[in-house]
Each structure stands twice: as C-alpha cells, then as structure tokens.
Design a protein around this motif. Structure first.
Motif, PDB file in Angstrom:
ATOM      1  N   UNK A  21       0.841  -1.193   0.000  1.00  0.00           N
ATOM      2  CA  UNK A  21       0.000   0.000   0.000  1.00  0.00           C
ATOM      3  C   UNK A  21       0.879   1.246   0.000  1.00  0.00           C
ATOM      4  N   UNK A  22       0.222   2.372  -0.252  1.00  0.00           N
ATOM      5  CA  UNK A  22       0.927   3.644  -0.218  1.00  0.00           C
ATOM      6  C   UNK A  22       0.101   4.644   0.570  1.00  0.00           C
ATOM      7  N   UNK A  23       0.669   5.218   1.635  1.00  0.00           N
ATOM      8  CA  UNK A  23      -0.066   6.239   2.383  1.00  0.00           C
ATOM      9  C   UNK A  23      -0.028   7.574   1.645  1.00  0.00           C
ATOM     10  N   UNK A  24      -1.189   8.215   1.570  1.00  0.00           N
ATOM     11  CA  UNK A  24      -1.290   9.499   0.886  1.00  0.00           C
ATOM     12  C   UNK A  24      -2.584  10.172   1.317  1.00  0.00           C
ATOM     13  N   UNK A  25      -2.524  11.437   1.626  1.00  0.00           N
ATOM     14  CA  UNK A  25      -3.696  12.234   1.979  1.00  0.00           C
ATOM     15  C   UNK A  25      -4.495  11.630   3.135  1.00  0.00           C
ATOM     16  N   UNK A  26      -3.833  11.080   4.139  1.00  0.00           N
ATOM     17  CA  UNK A  26      -4.513  10.521   5.298  1.00  0.00           C
ATOM     18  C   UNK A  26      -5.219   9.210   5.052  1.00  0.00           C
ATOM     19  N   UNK A  27      -4.910   8.538   3.959  1.00  0.00           N
ATOM     20  CA  UNK A  27      -5.524   7.251   3.624  1.00  0.00           C
ATOM     21  C   UNK A  27      -4.452   6.338   3.056  1.00  0.00           C
ATOM     22  N   UNK A  28      -4.797   5.058   2.895  1.00  0.00           N
ATOM     23  CA  UNK A  28      -3.916   4.103   2.236  1.00  0.00           C
ATOM     24  C   UNK A  28      -4.490   3.799   0.860  1.00  0.00           C
ATOM     25  N   UNK A  29      -3.627   3.702  -0.132  1.00  0.00           N
ATOM     26  CA  UNK A  29      -4.053   3.358  -1.483  1.00  0.00           C
ATOM     27  C   UNK A  29      -3.467   2.007  -1.854  1.00  0.00           C
ATOM     28  N   UNK A  30      -4.318   1.136  -2.396  1.00  0.00           N
ATOM     29  CA  UNK A  30      -3.941  -0.222  -2.762  1.00  0.00           C
ATOM     30  C   UNK A  30      -4.324  -0.453  -4.216  1.00  0.00           C
ATOM     31  N   UNK A  31      -3.415  -1.023  -4.996  1.00  0.00           N
ATOM     32  CA  UNK A  31      -3.707  -1.390  -6.388  1.00  0.00           C
ATOM     33  C   UNK A  31      -3.789  -2.913  -6.466  1.00  0.00           C
ATOM     34  N   UNK A  32      -4.786  -3.413  -7.170  1.00  0.00           N
ATOM     35  CA  UNK A  32      -4.939  -4.860  -7.330  1.00  0.00           C
ATOM     36  C   UNK A  32      -5.546  -5.144  -8.690  1.00  0.00           C
ATOM     37  N   UNK A  33      -5.336  -6.358  -9.168  1.00  0.00           N
ATOM     38  CA  UNK A  33      -5.900  -6.760 -10.450  1.00  0.00           C
ATOM     39  C   UNK A  33      -4.902  -7.542 -11.271  1.00  0.00           C
ATOM     40  N   UNK A  34      -5.194  -7.721 -12.560  1.00  0.00           N
ATOM     41  CA  UNK A  34      -4.302  -8.499 -13.427  1.00  0.00           C
ATOM     42  C   UNK A  34      -2.889  -7.917 -13.472  1.00  0.00           C
TER      43      UNK A  34
END
Length: 154
Positions: A21-34
């Motif tokens: 994950x990547x923390x940014x703007x007070x949230x965590x961002x997660x990328x998933x998929x093919x």
C-alpha cells in the motif's frame, strides 16, 4: 500510518491479506488486479479492516476503513495513479506505461480511509491471530533424495 508499506486488509467474510500500500492524503491506497497483487473482494467492498505493524514486526493498530474505488479517466485517477505508480517497486516500465496498463487491464485503485475508532495499545488482542496456511496447488510432497551408491564416511 504515514510510514506504512504493507498492511493486512480483511474484507467482510474473507481472510486478512498482506497487501502493498501507499499512504497518501490521510488514507492508504492499494492497487490490485491483473498483473498486480490479488485482493479478492476489495474493489467491490464498502468497508474493510486494516491492521498495520510497527518497527518491531508486531501489530500496533487496527482500524475500520471505508473503501472507495478510484475510477480510471477521472481527475482523481489522473492525480493519484501516477503517484502510486511511482512508488511501486520493481515496476516493469515507466510510470506512464504502468498507469495506462492499470486502466486498460481493469486494475482497481482503492482508497482505504479511516472510518471509526482505531484499536491500539492494550486494546489489541494479546494472543496470536495467525491462521493455518490456506490450501494451494504450489505445495508438493518432497521425496527422499535418490542415491546410486553408498556414500562412505571418513
């Protein structure tokens, strides 16, 4: 949360998965998929449970997260996807190509924003939350090594 690079994310009815994950703007961002990490049910979920670990390797905080998907082609995607792509380790190409592949392949970029009270310190469970390994086709029985002749010991 601002130093997090791996989080254990559990959607309702599913096991907790370790996700980059990547923390940014007070949230965590997660990328998933093919071509990226597998996070079954995360893109369709409304909420999830996030657990983060400390420098000592143990959990330090668990919180409920509101899950929102960032759609490709929006201003939000155009702003956030390149930032997440730039921090991805072992990227197969330039960030612009990576973000274009995410959009073309249907990868999900999700925001995990804190929603509710965080559980930390003495409020965390004292016991282990480890689960037995899930079945996988990658496991195979190991055989004894074959020896053609007797090995002499000196």
């Amino acid at each position: 949360m601002k130093k997090a690079s791996v989080a254990w994310v559990a959607v309702p009815g599913g096991p907790a998965l370790a996700l980059w994950c990547m923390p940014l703007e007070g949230a965590l961002f997660v990328i998933s998929g093919p071509g990226e990490q597998a996070a079954p049910g995360l893109a369709e979920a409304d909420e999830a449970q996030v657990t983060l670990r400390g420098d000592h390797g143990g959990r330090i905080v668990t919180w409920r997260a509101a899950v929102t998907r960032v759609a490709p082609g929006t201003d939000e995607w155009d702003t956030l996807a390149p930032l997440v792509g730039a921090k991805r380790l072992n990227s197969p190409g330039p960030t612009t190509e990576l973000v274009a592949r995410w959009a073309a392949d249907g990868c999900a970029l999700v925001r995990l924003a804190p929603a509710g009270q965080a559980v930390h310190g003495s409020e965390l469970p004292a016991g282990s939350l480890a689960e037995p390994p899930r079945p996988t086709p990658a496991v195979r029985v190991t055989r004894k090594p074959f020896r053609l002749h007797r090995v002499r010991r000196r």
